[in-house]
Every structure is written in structure tokens, then in C-alpha cells.
Design a protein around this motif. Structure first.
Motif, PDB file in Angstrom:
ATOM      1  N   LYS A  36       0.825  -1.216   0.000  1.00  0.00           N
ATOM      2  CA  LYS A  36       0.000   0.000   0.000  1.00  0.00           C
ATOM      3  C   LYS A  36       0.860   1.268   0.000  1.00  0.00           C
ATOM      4  CE  LYS A  36      -2.899   0.265   3.454  1.00  0.00           C
ATOM      5  NZ  LYS A  36      -2.264   1.282   4.311  1.00  0.00           N
ATOM      6  N   SER A  37       1.885   1.303   0.841  1.00  0.00           N
ATOM      7  CA  SER A  37       2.744   2.506   0.860  1.00  0.00           C
ATOM      8  C   SER A  37       3.429   2.679  -0.488  1.00  0.00           C
ATOM      9  CB  SER A  37       3.817   2.399   1.947  1.00  0.00           C
ATOM     10  OG  SER A  37       3.240   2.065   3.161  1.00  0.00           O
ATOM     11  N   SER A  38       3.883   1.574  -1.060  1.00  0.00           N
ATOM     12  CA  SER A  38       4.557   1.655  -2.361  1.00  0.00           C
ATOM     13  C   SER A  38       3.601   2.189  -3.423  1.00  0.00           C
ATOM     14  CB  SER A  38       5.064   0.279  -2.787  1.00  0.00           C
ATOM     15  OG  SER A  38       5.916  -0.257  -1.811  1.00  0.00           O
ATOM     16  N   ALA A 144       1.965  -7.321  -9.201  1.00  0.00           N
ATOM     17  CA  ALA A 144       1.681  -8.035 -10.452  1.00  0.00           C
ATOM     18  C   ALA A 144       2.959  -8.461 -11.169  1.00  0.00           C
ATOM     19  CB  ALA A 144       0.820  -7.165 -11.367  1.00  0.00           C
ATOM     20  N   ASP A 145       4.063  -7.802 -10.865  1.00  0.00           N
ATOM     21  CA  ASP A 145       5.332  -8.207 -11.497  1.00  0.00           C
ATOM     22  C   ASP A 145       5.798  -9.586 -11.019  1.00  0.00           C
ATOM     23  OD1 ASP A 145       7.579  -7.495  -9.145  1.00  0.00           O
ATOM     24  OD2 ASP A 145       5.786  -6.249  -9.083  1.00  0.00           O
ATOM     25  N   LYS A 146       5.192 -10.057  -9.939  1.00  0.00           N
ATOM     26  CA  LYS A 146       5.625 -11.342  -9.370  1.00  0.00           C
ATOM     27  C   LYS A 146       4.976 -12.560 -10.025  1.00  0.00           C
ATOM     28  CE  LYS A 146       7.510  -9.982  -5.074  1.00  0.00           C
ATOM     29  NZ  LYS A 146       8.550 -10.574  -4.238  1.00  0.00           N
ATOM     30  N   ILE A 147       4.037 -12.328 -10.911  1.00  0.00           N
ATOM     31  CA  ILE A 147       3.443 -13.474 -11.617  1.00  0.00           C
ATOM     32  C   ILE A 147       3.707 -13.360 -13.120  1.00  0.00           C
ATOM     33  CG2 ILE A 147       1.621 -13.888  -9.893  1.00  0.00           C
ATOM     34  CD1 ILE A 147      -0.333 -12.648 -12.043  1.00  0.00           C
ATOM     35  N   SER A 176       4.158  -1.694  -8.330  1.00  0.00           N
ATOM     36  CA  SER A 176       4.889  -0.446  -8.057  1.00  0.00           C
ATOM     37  C   SER A 176       6.283  -0.518  -8.675  1.00  0.00           C
ATOM     38  CB  SER A 176       4.971  -0.176  -6.552  1.00  0.00           C
ATOM     39  OG  SER A 176       5.558  -1.256  -5.901  1.00  0.00           O
ATOM     40  N   GLN A 177       6.693  -1.690  -9.081  1.00  0.00           N
ATOM     41  CA  GLN A 177       8.003  -1.827  -9.723  1.00  0.00           C
ATOM     42  C   GLN A 177       7.939  -1.471 -11.200  1.00  0.00           C
ATOM     43  OE1 GLN A 177      10.382  -5.176  -8.583  1.00  0.00           O
ATOM     44  NE2 GLN A 177      10.486  -4.050  -6.661  1.00  0.00           N
ATOM     45  N   THR A 178       6.962  -2.046 -11.905  1.00  0.00           N
ATOM     46  CA  THR A 178       6.866  -1.773 -13.349  1.00  0.00           C
ATOM     47  C   THR A 178       5.914  -0.617 -13.649  1.00  0.00           C
ATOM     48  OG1 THR A 178       4.993  -3.247 -13.688  1.00  0.00           O
ATOM     49  CG2 THR A 178       7.179  -4.241 -13.836  1.00  0.00           C
TER      50      THR A 178
HETATM   51  P1  GDP Z   1       2.449  -1.857   3.044  1.00  0.00           P
HETATM   52  O1  GDP Z   1       2.795  -2.469   4.374  1.00  0.00           O
HETATM   53  O2  GDP Z   1       1.173  -2.379   2.497  1.00  0.00           O
HETATM   54  O3  GDP Z   1       2.519  -0.353   3.031  1.00  0.00           O
HETATM   55  O4  GDP Z   1       3.534  -2.408   2.002  1.00  0.00           O
HETATM   56  P2  GDP Z   1       4.873  -1.734   1.459  1.00  0.00           P
HETATM   57  O5  GDP Z   1       4.590  -0.772   0.375  1.00  0.00           O
HETATM   58  O6  GDP Z   1       5.656  -1.248   2.641  1.00  0.00           O
HETATM   59  O7  GDP Z   1       5.583  -3.004   0.770  1.00  0.00           O
HETATM   60  C1  GDP Z   1       5.849  -4.181   1.489  1.00  0.00           C
HETATM   61  C2  GDP Z   1       6.967  -4.941   0.778  1.00  0.00           C
HETATM   62  O8  GDP Z   1       6.542  -5.366  -0.502  1.00  0.00           O
HETATM   63  C3  GDP Z   1       8.219  -4.093   0.568  1.00  0.00           C
HETATM   64  O9  GDP Z   1       9.326  -4.932   0.715  1.00  0.00           O
HETATM   65  C4  GDP Z   1       8.072  -3.631  -0.875  1.00  0.00           C
HETATM   66  O10 GDP Z   1       9.313  -3.368  -1.489  1.00  0.00           O
HETATM   67  C5  GDP Z   1       7.377  -4.828  -1.519  1.00  0.00           C
HETATM   68  N1  GDP Z   1       6.523  -4.409  -2.656  1.00  0.00           N
HETATM   69  C6  GDP Z   1       5.567  -3.460  -2.639  1.00  0.00           C
HETATM   70  N2  GDP Z   1       4.983  -3.343  -3.854  1.00  0.00           N
HETATM   71  C7  GDP Z   1       5.592  -4.225  -4.664  1.00  0.00           C
HETATM   72  C8  GDP Z   1       5.435  -4.561  -6.060  1.00  0.00           C
HETATM   73  O11 GDP Z   1       4.600  -4.039  -6.805  1.00  0.00           O
HETATM   74  N3  GDP Z   1       6.245  -5.549  -6.553  1.00  0.00           N
HETATM   75  C9  GDP Z   1       7.165  -6.179  -5.774  1.00  0.00           C
HETATM   76  N4  GDP Z   1       7.902  -7.129  -6.354  1.00  0.00           N
HETATM   77  N5  GDP Z   1       7.346  -5.874  -4.476  1.00  0.00           N
HETATM   78  C10 GDP Z   1       6.583  -4.904  -3.915  1.00  0.00           C
END
Ligand code: GDP
Length: 195
Positions: A36-38, A144-147, A176-178
Motif C-alpha cells: 500500500k505505501s509503495s 503483479a510483477d511477481k506473476i 509499483s516496480q513496473t
Molecule cells: P504496506 O505495508 O502495504 O505499506 O507495504 P509496502 O509498500 O511497505 O511493501 C511491502 C513490501 O513489498 C516491501 O518490501 C516492498 O518493497 C514490496 N513491494 C511493494 N509493492 C511491490 C510490487 O509491486 N512488486 C514487488 N515485487 N514488491 C513490492
């Protein structure tokens, strides 16, 4: 959507009074660590305004980000953190419930779920609850980049069925990566601002 300014304007803890805002609000909910933060940082085009934590479950506040003096992005506390005490879990639930029930300015509600897994009982409860209070939650399928692309339809089906969502529920794959799906989410915000 061009981000001219964004500020973390209000932070509400469990006992704070919620602000009476006069701009539309869009709320983001999801279990802790879902991304969510990302996502919020990506939407705001900032690296780390919303805190991406290595330690899940830390955010116990409702954070109101004022964007362009046009809209608030509301970051709800992440739920379902395994190590949280019963009492903490109850408090998070109450905060989300109070916010969704009392704010007059909510124009869209987003529920984030991890694209890789079937929704948890908490995810389902949150979806049902958002629906019950009268919102049409928009589901964001994170990471979504993980699948593989070839798995996408299957995973979306698992999410839809697991949440008990209808075929009309919008599910947006997001990374949030792509930045896959970012345009779609920003379009929703732009629509809220225009209406
Ligand atoms: P929150 O606790 O929901 O705010 O989640 P964060 O944004 O802090 O992300 C939790 C973990 O998941 C971190 O290690 C991020 O780097 C990772 N993460 C978040 N979004 C993505 C994404 O779209 N792709 C990947 N591969 N990792 C992600």
C-alpha cells in the motif's frame, strides 16, 4: 494526472478526531505488507512520502495526503498483521470502520490484495464490509510483477471468487516496480476530481 504538490496533512491515531475535509477523499485499505505505501508513493510520484516499511504492521494511523489541493489520498491502517495482539487488531478495525462510516467526502474506496494469493479472511471481511456500507470497492491486485502474464487471468479469477466480488467489480493488476496499472488508478483519481 500531474502532481503539483502533495503533503501529509493529517495523521489520526486511534483516539484522534477525524478531520472534516472539504475536498473529495479516496481511501486505500489492505493488509499489512500488501504494497500500500509503495502504491501511494507511486500515485504521488514520490519516493518515500508514505513509509515503505521493512517491519510490517507498524502503521496504526490514518494518513491524509493532500494532493494539489484537489483531493485527499487516505491511507488506512494495514490490517491482519500476524504478530498484532487481539486488542491492536480490534483497534485497527474500529478505526477503519469509524472512518468509512463517518466521512462525507469519500468518493472511492480501493482494496489492495496480493495478486499471488487467495484473499485472506480479513480481505474478504473488508470487501464485504466496504460493500455493506455502500461503496463499490475497486480491487487493486498488487505485486503483479511477481506473476507471469499467463497466470494473470487465473489469479484475477481466484481473487474475484475469494472476495465474493461480482463480475462488475473492477480489479486492477498493479505493480509499483513496473508501474503497471498506475495510469488506471490515476485516471480514477482524475475522475473523482472532475466530478
Ligand atoms: P504496506 O505495508 O502495504 O505499506 O507495504 P509496502 O509498500 O511497505 O511493501 C511491502 C513490501 O513489498 C516491501 O518490501 C516492498 O518493497 C514490496 N513491494 C511493494 N509493492 C511491490 C510490487 O509491486 N512488486 C514487488 N515485487 N514488491 C513490492
Amino acid at each position: 494526472m500531474v502532481i503539483r504538490s502533495c503533503n501529509l496533512e493529517t495523521v489520526c491515531g486511534p483516539t484522534s478526531t477525524l478531520p472534516k475535509n472539504d475536498l473529495p477523499e479516496v481511501a486505500f485499505a489492505g493488509k499489512s505488507n500488501v504494497g500500500k505505501s509503495s502504491l501511494i508513493n507511486a500515485v504521488m510520484n514520490r519516493k518515500s512520502l508514505a513509509r515503505v516499511s521493512a517491519q510490517p504492521g507498524k502503521t496504526q494511523t490514518i494518513n491524509f495526503y493532500n494532493i494539489n489541493d484537489e483531493i485527499y489520498v487516505v491511507d488506512l491502517p494495514g490490517y491482519g498483521f500476524a504478530k498484532a495482539s487481539e486488542k491492536e487488531r480490534e483497534r485497527w478495525g474500529k478505526m477503519i470502520e469509524t472512518y468509512l462510516n463517518t466521512s462525507d467526502m469519500i468518493r472511492a474506496v480501493f482494496l489492495l490484495v496480493d495478486i499471488r494469493h487467495a484473499p485472506s479472511a480479513n480481505d474478504k471481511q473488508m470487501f464485504e464490509w466496504m460493500d455493506y456500507v455502500g461503496y463499490d470497492p475497486i480491487v487493486i491486485a498488487t505485486k503483479a510483477d511477481k506473476i507471469k502474464r499467463s497466470q494473470l487471468d487465473k489469479q484475477i479469477k481466484i481473487l474475484r471468487e475469494g472476495l465474493g466480488a461480482t463480475k462488475d467489480t473492477i480489479i486492477v493488476p498493479f505493480s509499483s516496480q513496473t508501474k503497471q496499472g498506475l495510469d488506471t488508478i490515476q485516471d480514477f483519481l482524475a475522475q473523482v476530481i472532475e466530478n
